[in-house]
Design a protein around this motif. Structure first.
Motif, PDB file in Angstrom:
ATOM      1  N   TRP A   1       6.054  20.052 -44.709  1.00  0.00           N
ATOM      2  CA  TRP A   1       5.536  20.172 -45.772  1.00  0.00           C
ATOM      3  C   TRP A   1       4.122  18.545 -45.707  1.00  0.00           C
TER       4      TRP A   1
ATOM      5  N   GLN B   1       4.891  26.009 -51.331  1.00  0.00           N
ATOM      6  CA  GLN B   1       5.828  24.918 -51.819  1.00  0.00           C
ATOM      7  C   GLN B   1       7.080  25.178 -53.605  1.00  0.00           C
TER       8      GLN B   1
ATOM      9  N   VAL C   1       5.112  24.859 -41.600  1.00  0.00           N
ATOM     10  CA  VAL C   1       5.862  25.268 -42.029  1.00  0.00           C
ATOM     11  C   VAL C   1       6.781  26.629 -42.300  1.00  0.00           C
TER      12      VAL C   1
END
Length: 323
Positions: free
Chosen positions: A164, A258, A302
């Motif tokens: 992240w 996210q 990710v």
């Protein structure tokens, strides 16, 4: 949904003594809402009980929005000691049910929601604290803190944070911050007086962050299927109005991933910690959004983490996966 004990005295001090108090809804927090009805007038009573809730952020953002011509509920009366606030009543007509009942209006309603964001993003960020990397990471961690244990996964948490960091840090470099309402979706947008002017709800967690975030909230809606054609048209509309380019498109997918990872964690927490079992059933939709966002090249670190740590059979409704 019994009204709080302090409600009658509070309403009396507000000039609403003797009014009927009718339950409206709770939400995913400790807040509850009641409609107060008296002699042809109505208002909304927010019960934000201390110490679990603090209504002051809501009041600050509502006043900031109203001062700039956005339709947040007017504050009619407040008692911070008891967490009680009397609000303007926007009625019961939400964008969600209206679009579901009349698909011919769907694109027009979403266009109004995008246009409101264009206006909002023309303002300085105002009263909000920064939506910085620490906040993004704390939110993303909800996935490994709640979803993964619930479905029996032991995962590489350090690698998750590093992945992240790699994709989020570039978004913060030189980006002008705007007010991000953070729960800007079809169930928090009210249609005022039967028309298509939009009233805003549930903005107490507003932060100063990236303009792409609220578009993700709207167009990758955890509670409602938004057709991809509508999503594409609304992103085109926003880009045409603002001149947003490739960097914005990257941010849309990064913040989409996210947000969706965070929501998977939150919905699992609402089930496991708070005893609200309806939320896990929304997770398959959220997984669909997340996997679509992870396919973007900017999300490679990710995406690689998810491929290594979360097998396909562990992606879905956590109640069913864990059964």
């Amino acid at each position: 949904m019994t009204p709080p004990a302090a409600a009658p005295a509070f309403l009396d001090s507000a000039g609403w003594g003797g009014a009927a108090i009718l339950p409206v809804a709770g939400d995913a927090s400790f807040r509850r809402y009641f409609r107060v009805v008296d002699a042809g007038r109505s208002a909304i009573l927010m019960d934000a009980p201390p110490p679990h809730e603090d209504p002051r952020p809501f009041l600050a953002v509502a006043r900031w929005l109203n001062a700039r011509g956005f339709a947040a509920p007017a504050i009619l009366h407040e008692d911070l000691a008891h967490g009680l606030v009397l609000l303007e009543d926007f009625g019961d007509v939400r964008l969600r049910e209206t679009a579901d009942a009349d698909p011919a209006r769907e694109q027009r309603l979403y266009a109004a929601a995008v246009d409101l964001l264009v206006r909002l993003h023309g303002e300085d960020a105002g009263v909000a604290a920064p939506y910085d990397l620490d906040v993004y990471q704390r939110e993303a961690a909800l996935f490994v803190d709640w979803y993964c244990p619930a479905v029996g996964l032991e995962v590489d948490t350090a690698g998750y944070r590093d992945a992240w960091d790699a994709v989020l840090a570039p978004l913060l470099d030189g980006q002008r911050a705007v007010t991000v309402l953070r729960d800007y979706h079809a169930e928090n947008l009210m249609l005022l007086e039967g028309g298509e002017a939009l009233g805003l709800l549930d903005f107490q967690d507003a932060l100063a962050g990236h303009p792409a975030y609220d578009l993700v909230s709207l167009l990758q809606d955890a509670r409602r299927d938004v057709p991809q054609a509508v999503e594409t048209a609304m992103l085109d509309r926003y880009r045409a109005a603002t001149g947003a380019g490739e960097a914005f498109d990257i941010a849309y997918h990064v913040l989409g991933a996210q947000r969706n990872a965070k929501i998977l964690g939150i919905f699992t927490r609402l089930w496991k910690r708070d005893g609200k079992p309806r939320y896990p059933s929304l997770c398959p939709r959220v997984w669909g959004y997340l996997e679509r966002d992870l396919a973007h090249p900017a999300l490679r670190p990710v995406a690689d983490w998810f491929a290594a740590n979360v097998p396909a059979e562990k992606r879905g409704d956590p109640m069913q996966v864990a059964a």
